[in-house]
Design a protein around this motif. Structure first.
Motif, PDB file in Angstrom:
ATOM      1  N   SER A 265     -12.377   5.558  -8.469  1.00  0.00           N
ATOM      2  CA  SER A 265     -13.208   6.753  -8.279  1.00  0.00           C
ATOM      3  C   SER A 265     -12.480   8.032  -8.655  1.00  0.00           C
ATOM      4  O   SER A 265     -13.092   9.046  -8.958  1.00  0.00           O
ATOM      5  CB  SER A 265     -13.670   6.840  -6.823  1.00  0.00           C
ATOM      6  N   ARG A 266     -11.125   7.975  -8.653  1.00  0.00           N
ATOM      7  CA  ARG A 266     -10.335   9.149  -9.061  1.00  0.00           C
ATOM      8  C   ARG A 266      -9.493   8.775 -10.274  1.00  0.00           C
ATOM      9  O   ARG A 266      -8.272   8.773 -10.240  1.00  0.00           O
ATOM     10  CB  ARG A 266      -9.443   9.615  -7.916  1.00  0.00           C
ATOM     11  N   LEU A 267     -10.157   8.447 -11.344  1.00  0.00           N
ATOM     12  CA  LEU A 267      -9.479   8.101 -12.592  1.00  0.00           C
ATOM     13  C   LEU A 267      -8.727   9.321 -13.106  1.00  0.00           C
ATOM     14  O   LEU A 267      -9.321  10.361 -13.393  1.00  0.00           O
ATOM     15  CB  LEU A 267     -10.497   7.624 -13.638  1.00  0.00           C
ATOM     16  N   ARG A 268      -7.415   9.198 -13.198  1.00  0.00           N
ATOM     17  CA  ARG A 268      -6.580  10.347 -13.547  1.00  0.00           C
ATOM     18  C   ARG A 268      -6.546  10.612 -15.041  1.00  0.00           C
ATOM     19  O   ARG A 268      -6.198  11.701 -15.474  1.00  0.00           O
ATOM     20  CB  ARG A 268      -5.155  10.125 -13.027  1.00  0.00           C
ATOM     21  N   ARG A 269      -6.894   9.627 -15.833  1.00  0.00           N
ATOM     22  CA  ARG A 269      -6.843   9.829 -17.271  1.00  0.00           C
ATOM     23  C   ARG A 269      -8.072  10.577 -17.758  1.00  0.00           C
ATOM     24  O   ARG A 269      -9.187  10.282 -17.346  1.00  0.00           O
ATOM     25  CB  ARG A 269      -6.745   8.474 -17.975  1.00  0.00           C
ATOM     26  N   PRO A 270      -7.878  11.535 -18.663  1.00  0.00           N
ATOM     27  CA  PRO A 270      -9.025  12.323 -19.141  1.00  0.00           C
ATOM     28  C   PRO A 270      -9.975  11.498 -19.995  1.00  0.00           C
ATOM     29  O   PRO A 270      -9.560  10.773 -20.894  1.00  0.00           O
ATOM     30  CB  PRO A 270      -8.365  13.440 -19.972  1.00  0.00           C
ATOM     31  N   THR A 271     -11.250  11.599 -19.714  1.00  0.00           N
ATOM     32  CA  THR A 271     -12.283  10.899 -20.480  1.00  0.00           C
ATOM     33  C   THR A 271     -13.628  11.567 -20.255  1.00  0.00           C
ATOM     34  O   THR A 271     -13.924  12.039 -19.149  1.00  0.00           O
ATOM     35  CB  THR A 271     -12.362   9.410 -20.085  1.00  0.00           C
ATOM     36  N   LEU A 272     -14.432  11.603 -21.290  1.00  0.00           N
ATOM     37  CA  LEU A 272     -15.784  12.138 -21.174  1.00  0.00           C
ATOM     38  C   LEU A 272     -16.670  11.251 -20.306  1.00  0.00           C
ATOM     39  O   LEU A 272     -17.739  11.684 -19.870  1.00  0.00           O
ATOM     40  CB  LEU A 272     -16.414  12.286 -22.571  1.00  0.00           C
ATOM     41  N   PHE A 273     -16.234  10.027 -20.080  1.00  0.00           N
ATOM     42  CA  PHE A 273     -17.036   9.078 -19.302  1.00  0.00           C
ATOM     43  C   PHE A 273     -16.678   9.095 -17.817  1.00  0.00           C
ATOM     44  O   PHE A 273     -17.098   8.201 -17.078  1.00  0.00           O
ATOM     45  CB  PHE A 273     -16.847   7.666 -19.859  1.00  0.00           C
ATOM     46  N   ARG A 274     -15.902  10.067 -17.390  1.00  0.00           N
ATOM     47  CA  ARG A 274     -15.464  10.116 -16.000  1.00  0.00           C
ATOM     48  C   ARG A 274     -16.650  10.109 -15.034  1.00  0.00           C
ATOM     49  O   ARG A 274     -16.630   9.458 -13.992  1.00  0.00           O
ATOM     50  CB  ARG A 274     -14.612  11.367 -15.767  1.00  0.00           C
ATOM     51  N   TRP A 275     -17.677  10.847 -15.362  1.00  0.00           N
ATOM     52  CA  TRP A 275     -18.810  10.994 -14.446  1.00  0.00           C
ATOM     53  C   TRP A 275     -19.956  10.044 -14.774  1.00  0.00           C
ATOM     54  O   TRP A 275     -20.740   9.700 -13.900  1.00  0.00           O
ATOM     55  CB  TRP A 275     -19.311  12.435 -14.465  1.00  0.00           C
ATOM     56  N   ARG A 276     -20.029   9.614 -16.013  1.00  0.00           N
ATOM     57  CA  ARG A 276     -21.153   8.750 -16.383  1.00  0.00           C
ATOM     58  C   ARG A 276     -20.830   8.017 -17.667  1.00  0.00           C
ATOM     59  O   ARG A 276     -20.296   8.599 -18.612  1.00  0.00           O
ATOM     60  CB  ARG A 276     -22.421   9.590 -16.562  1.00  0.00           C
ATOM     61  N   TYR A 277     -21.134   6.728 -17.675  1.00  0.00           N
ATOM     62  CA  TYR A 277     -21.005   5.954 -18.906  1.00  0.00           C
ATOM     63  C   TYR A 277     -22.341   5.310 -19.231  1.00  0.00           C
ATOM     64  O   TYR A 277     -23.059   4.814 -18.354  1.00  0.00           O
ATOM     65  CB  TYR A 277     -19.958   4.839 -18.789  1.00  0.00           C
TER      66      TYR A 277
END
Length: 492
Positions: free
Chosen positions: A61-73
């Motif tokens: 839930s706290r993925l530290r790596r940056p990604t545009l999919f953090r909130w929704r895939y």
């Protein structure tokens, strides 16, 4: 050093050819990477994939790596990201952003970096390869090479050469500190045969005399442990060093399939090739790119500041990989920051001595005993059919085939592999498209199983007698017959 003298050093007008190769070459490899993801990511990691990204994001839930999919895939969003990356890569290969002010290609390359990082950071084991972070670091670094309106910045060219140094020297040190076969010069007795995905010339390379293989290892040590230091030497020595690296990488391209690893090394090595040397080797190239392409405007102060800030950042981040190079516990293909910049690289510290392949079979019969009609699934790149000539796929990356090579080295009981078997039992179309051959033409098998075989290249006499390029010996049943009802990893 006064301002004018400093600016004269900072500008590298004799490296315009290098900039063209770096920008267009790295952009072309981003195009391949996005195309590979577009074709394979949904089946492997999509909403109904083998390792679905939504489940991965929920577990962290706290993925530290940056990604545009953090909130929704969603698979639709993934395809939009890949489509955008393909479009930006294509215009950079065509050189269109480079015609404008330097901030235009800067934004374009940083966009590629962020878009592809978004994919890599949720790609799990299917994106756990060193060339992913290498492409990310290369994209970020060449973003600061400017445009046709300014001279190439020397500090960025040096940093690209520093990237090549870490790639080559790091790989060389991993080998020297690794298996004894690299030190006693026998590594290439095995490597061409046991590498993850052989190419069409791999068997011929394997059948070369053993003294030649020992020379290959010596040449590899020279190219990786000695030559990289000369990338920072005066010209034409630096260009000669780059040429040696390019030559050795082309041999690796010809003898195997390592996705874009060898190709990006070739592209990045051009950072050390000056225009006069390039013109001497290929007279068709202009000696004076300014005269051929028009006048270059004076480097703007704002661009100088941005470039020097990027230089300072990458130099500061170099502390950790430098320390790693001299460590007795050297890490291989590791990043020391969440943005995957200034990483450490290396590969094949030890060489596998035998090739064990996992064959996946299915049957339509009710009773899954040895008398059943078991049919083998065909993979695109992984050895299977003993008569089939291995294909050349690099720089394209067949992610499923690569992970199949790792199975017998670790365990066939990986979560993704059981999910793969379940998808075969379902005759999942997306997964079947990743294969070369479905022996059931879309029909669901009743049972699937995994068996292992020992593979070796046939000798020239064996090939003349049998027509087989591989000789395979049955070993054991790795996973007994599974039905859809009992398949682990099946999603209800």
């Amino acid at each position: 050093m006064d301002w004018v003298a400093w600016l004269d050093w900072f500008n590298a007008p004799d490296y315009e050819f290098a900039r063209q190769v770096l920008q267009r070459g790295v952009a072309a490899l981003y195009f391949v990477a996005f195309l590979s993801s577009l074709n394979q990511f949904p089946a492997l990691l999509g909403e109904r994939g083998l390792l679905p990204v939504p489940d991965y994001l929920e577990a962290f839930s706290r993925l530290r790596r940056p990604t545009l999919f953090r909130w929704r895939y969603s698979d639709r969003l993934l395809r939009a990201v890949c489509g955008t990356g393909l479009a930006i890569s294509a215009v950079l290969v065509a050189g269109l952003p480079q015609l404008g002010p330097p901030w235009v290609p800067l934004i374009a390359f940083l966009a590629l970096w962020l878009l592809y990082m978004s994919i890599v950071n949720v790609g799990q084991t299917f994106y756990g390869f060193g060339w992913e972070m290498l492409l990310l670091e290369a994209g970020f670094t060449v973003a600061f090479l400017g445009s046709d309106q300014t001279d190439p910045p020397r500090t960025i060219l040096i940093l690209v050469a520093w990237l090549v140094f870490r790639l080559e020297f790091g790989a060389g040190m991993i080998k020297i500190r690794g298996g004894r076969e690299w030190r006693d010069l026998t590594a290439l007795y095995y490597h061409h045969e046991t590498q993850p995905m052989p190419g069409p010339l791999s068997r011929q390379a394997h059948l070369l005399p053993k003294p030649f293989h020992r020379i290959e290892v010596l040449g590899n040590h020279f190219a990786q442990l000695v030559v990289p230091f000369f990338l920072f030497a005066p010209q034409p020595i630096a260009s000669i060093a780059a040429g040696i690296i390019i030559f050795t990488q082309l041999w690796l391209v010809a003898s195997g399939n390592f996705a874009w690893l060898n190709w990006i090394a070739i592209v990045l090595a051009f950072a050390a090739v000056s225009d006069p040397v390039a013109h001497a080797v290929l007279p068709v190239l202009p000696l004076d790119w300014h005269a051929a392409g028009g006048a270059v405007v004076e480097t703007p102060l704002w661009w100088l500041v941005i470039t020097l800030a990027a230089t300072a950042l990458l130099v500061a981040l170099s502390y950790w990989p430098i320390r790693n190079l001299f460590s007795h516990h050297q890490l291989m293909n590791a990043s020391f920051n969440r943005w995957q910049l200034v990483n450490t690289y290396g590969a094949f510290g030890t060489v596998t001595k035998q090739r064990i392949e996992v064959a996946v079979e299915g049957t339509l019969d009710q009773d899954p005993d040895d008398a059943a009609d078991w049919r083998e699934y065909g993979f695109k790149g992984k050895p299977g059919d003993v008569r089939r000539l291995p294909r050349q796929f690099a720089p394209y990356h067949l992610r499923l085939d690569w992970l199949m090579w790792f199975l017998p080295l670790r365990t066939v009981h990986d979560e993704w592999f059981y999910a793969f078997l379940a998808k075969l039992l379902e005759a999942d179309r997306a997964v079947l498209r990743l294969l070369r051959q479905d022996p059931f033409d879309g029909e669901r098998p009743r049972w699937v199983r995994a068996r292992t075989y020992l593979y070796r290249f046939s000798s020239r006499a064996e090939y003349r007698e049998t027509g087989q390029r591989w000789i395979r010996t049955p070993l054991y049943e790795a996973i007994p017959p599974l039905s859809l009802r009992h398949a682990p990893g099946r999603r209800q």
